[in-house]
Design a protein around this motif. Structure first.
Motif, short mmCIF file in Angstrom:
data_model
loop_
_atom_site.label_atom_id
_atom_site.label_comp_id
_atom_site.label_asym_id
_atom_site.label_seq_id
_atom_site.Cartn_x
_atom_site.Cartn_y
_atom_site.Cartn_z
N PRO A 1 1.06 -0.68 0.01
CA PRO A 1 -0.18 0.45 -0.25
C PRO A 1 0.82 0.94 -0.09
O PRO A 1 0.03 2.72 0.06
CB PRO A 1 -0.90 0.03 1.04
N THR A 2 1.81 1.09 -0.07
CA THR A 2 2.87 2.19 0.22
C THR A 2 4.19 2.42 -1.05
O THR A 2 4.40 1.10 -0.66
CB THR A 2 3.92 2.41 1.24
N GLY A 3 4.76 2.65 -1.49
CA GLY A 3 5.67 3.14 -2.56
C GLY A 3 7.22 3.09 -1.64
O GLY A 3 7.39 2.68 -0.32
N ARG A 4 8.16 2.93 -2.85
CA ARG A 4 9.40 2.77 -1.63
C ARG A 4 9.80 4.28 -0.78
O ARG A 4 11.00 4.01 -0.14
CB ARG A 4 10.94 2.80 -2.82
N ASP A 5 9.65 5.00 -1.32
CA ASP A 5 9.51 6.54 -0.27
C ASP A 5 8.38 6.68 0.51
O ASP A 5 8.35 8.11 1.34
CB ASP A 5 8.79 7.95 -1.67
N VAL B 1 5.18 -20.77 -11.84
CA VAL B 1 5.02 -19.24 -11.49
C VAL B 1 3.55 -18.71 -12.77
O VAL B 1 3.28 -18.95 -13.88
CB VAL B 1 6.51 -18.90 -12.29
N VAL B 2 3.10 -17.90 -11.87
CA VAL B 2 1.93 -17.35 -11.92
C VAL B 2 2.16 -16.22 -11.32
O VAL B 2 1.89 -15.76 -10.43
CB VAL B 2 0.16 -17.87 -11.41
N HIS B 3 1.93 -15.07 -12.34
CA HIS B 3 2.75 -13.21 -12.39
C HIS B 3 1.28 -12.28 -13.03
O HIS B 3 0.96 -12.69 -13.67
CB HIS B 3 3.43 -13.41 -13.12
N ARG B 4 0.87 -11.81 -12.07
CA ARG B 4 -0.39 -10.89 -12.86
C ARG B 4 0.06 -9.63 -13.14
O ARG B 4 1.70 -9.97 -13.73
CB ARG B 4 -0.44 -10.07 -11.46
N CYS B 5 -0.72 -9.14 -14.46
CA CYS B 5 -0.30 -8.40 -15.06
C CYS B 5 -1.50 -7.26 -15.43
O CYS B 5 -3.04 -7.82 -14.77
CB CYS B 5 0.08 -8.58 -16.18
N GLY B 6 -1.45 -6.39 -15.84
CA GLY B 6 -2.47 -4.89 -15.34
C GLY B 6 -2.40 -3.84 -14.39
O GLY B 6 -1.43 -4.12 -14.05
N HIS B 7 -3.45 -3.96 -13.65
CA HIS B 7 -4.26 -3.38 -13.00
C HIS B 7 -4.15 -4.18 -11.42
O HIS B 7 -5.19 -5.48 -11.57
CB HIS B 7 -4.78 -1.95 -12.52
N VAL B 8 -3.06 -3.53 -10.58
CA VAL B 8 -3.25 -4.24 -8.82
C VAL B 8 -3.47 -3.28 -7.88
O VAL B 8 -2.20 -2.74 -7.44
CB VAL B 8 -2.13 -5.43 -9.19
N SER B 9 -3.87 -4.09 -7.04
CA SER B 9 -4.86 -2.83 -5.98
C SER B 9 -4.07 -3.50 -5.35
O SER B 9 -3.60 -4.64 -4.74
CB SER B 9 -6.11 -2.84 -5.22
N PRO B 10 -3.60 -2.29 -4.12
CA PRO B 10 -3.01 -2.69 -2.48
C PRO B 10 -3.66 -3.61 -2.26
O PRO B 10 -4.74 -3.69 -2.07
CB PRO B 10 -2.94 -1.90 -1.86
N GLY B 11 -2.19 -4.46 -1.78
CA GLY B 11 -3.47 -6.21 -0.44
C GLY B 11 -3.55 -7.11 -1.67
O GLY B 11 -4.11 -8.16 -0.90
N ASP B 12 -3.61 -6.53 -2.39
CA ASP B 12 -3.96 -8.01 -3.82
C ASP B 12 -2.53 -9.19 -4.29
O ASP B 12 -1.78 -8.32 -3.69
CB ASP B 12 -4.56 -7.32 -5.08
N PRO B 13 -2.80 -9.85 -4.15
CA PRO B 13 -1.21 -10.43 -4.44
C PRO B 13 -1.21 -10.63 -5.81
O PRO B 13 -2.00 -10.14 -7.19
CB PRO B 13 -2.18 -12.42 -4.81
N ILE B 14 -0.04 -10.48 -6.12
CA ILE B 14 0.68 -9.74 -8.16
C ILE B 14 1.65 -11.75 -7.68
O ILE B 14 1.88 -11.06 -9.01
CB ILE B 14 1.70 -8.88 -7.35
N VAL B 15 1.80 -11.99 -7.24
CA VAL B 15 2.48 -13.36 -7.48
C VAL B 15 2.12 -14.45 -7.12
O VAL B 15 2.40 -14.33 -5.56
CB VAL B 15 4.22 -12.94 -8.15
N PHE B 16 2.63 -15.99 -7.77
CA PHE B 16 2.73 -16.63 -7.17
C PHE B 16 3.70 -17.62 -7.74
O PHE B 16 3.67 -17.77 -8.88
CB PHE B 16 1.34 -17.54 -7.35
N ALA B 17 4.91 -18.22 -6.71
CA ALA B 17 5.66 -19.03 -7.05
C ALA B 17 5.92 -20.77 -6.17
O ALA B 17 5.57 -20.03 -5.27
CB ALA B 17 7.43 -17.87 -7.04
N ALA B 18 6.16 -21.51 -6.71
CA ALA B 18 5.95 -22.87 -6.07
C ALA B 18 7.19 -23.92 -6.96
O ALA B 18 7.47 -23.89 -8.19
CB ALA B 18 4.08 -23.98 -6.26
#
Length: 157
Positions: free
Chosen positions: A38-42, A80-97
């Motif tokens: 929910p926050t950037g590096r800054d 490896v399953v990776h999101r693309c497009g818009h992702v909201s804060p708190g949403d999963p973005i990548v799954f790796a196993a």
């Protein structure tokens, strides 16, 4: 091996269940789920993350990373399953196993997958905040994490 883009909501629990279902005889599965922060590096609030991709090239980069993990570690399967497009804060973005007969190889392979995905997967990432948008790149730390897997060349010995 599975490597794919997900343009819609990623459901890690379903991905893990499907991954485990296709295994036969492994004693260890290690998985990782990355969550959009929910926050950037800054430290400023992020209202969304956009992951742009180049069709064909991005999928090939994911497949190459997954295939490299299969070759490098004593694992029977990786995903490896990776999101693309818009992702909201708190949403999963990548799954790796990774699955293996024993835990150590599965842990190493999952760690390797994430270090490579952070730096080598072909995406353009944009953070959208209340004061505008900015493109983000892997950090120096991300590159250091990836480089620890590098095979020493003849000049390094």
């Amino acid at each position: 091996m599975e490597a794919r883009l997900k343009p819609s909501r990623l459901r890690p629990e379903r991905e893990l269940e499907a991954f485990i279902r296709r295994l036969s005889g492994d004693g260890a599965v290690v998985s990782f789920v990355g969550i959009a922060r929910p926050t950037g590096r800054d430290g400023e609030p992020v209202i969304g993350l956009h992951l742009d991709h180049y069709p064909g090239m991005t999928e090939a980069s994911l497949a190459e990373i997954a295939a490299d993990a299969l070759k490098r570690f004593e694992v029977s399967d990786v995903a490896v399953v990776h999101r693309c497009g818009h992702v909201s804060p708190g949403d999963p973005i990548v799954f790796a196993a990774a699955a293996a007969p024993h835990r150590r190889s599965a842990f190493l392979a999952a760690d390797y997958l994430m270090d490579r995905l952070k730096t080598d997967a072909v995406f353009w990432k944009r953070e959208d905040g209340v004061d505008g948008s900015r493109w983000i790149e892997p950090t120096e730390g991300d590159h250091t994490d990836r480089d620890r897997w590098r095979e020493p060349s003849a000049g390094d010995r």
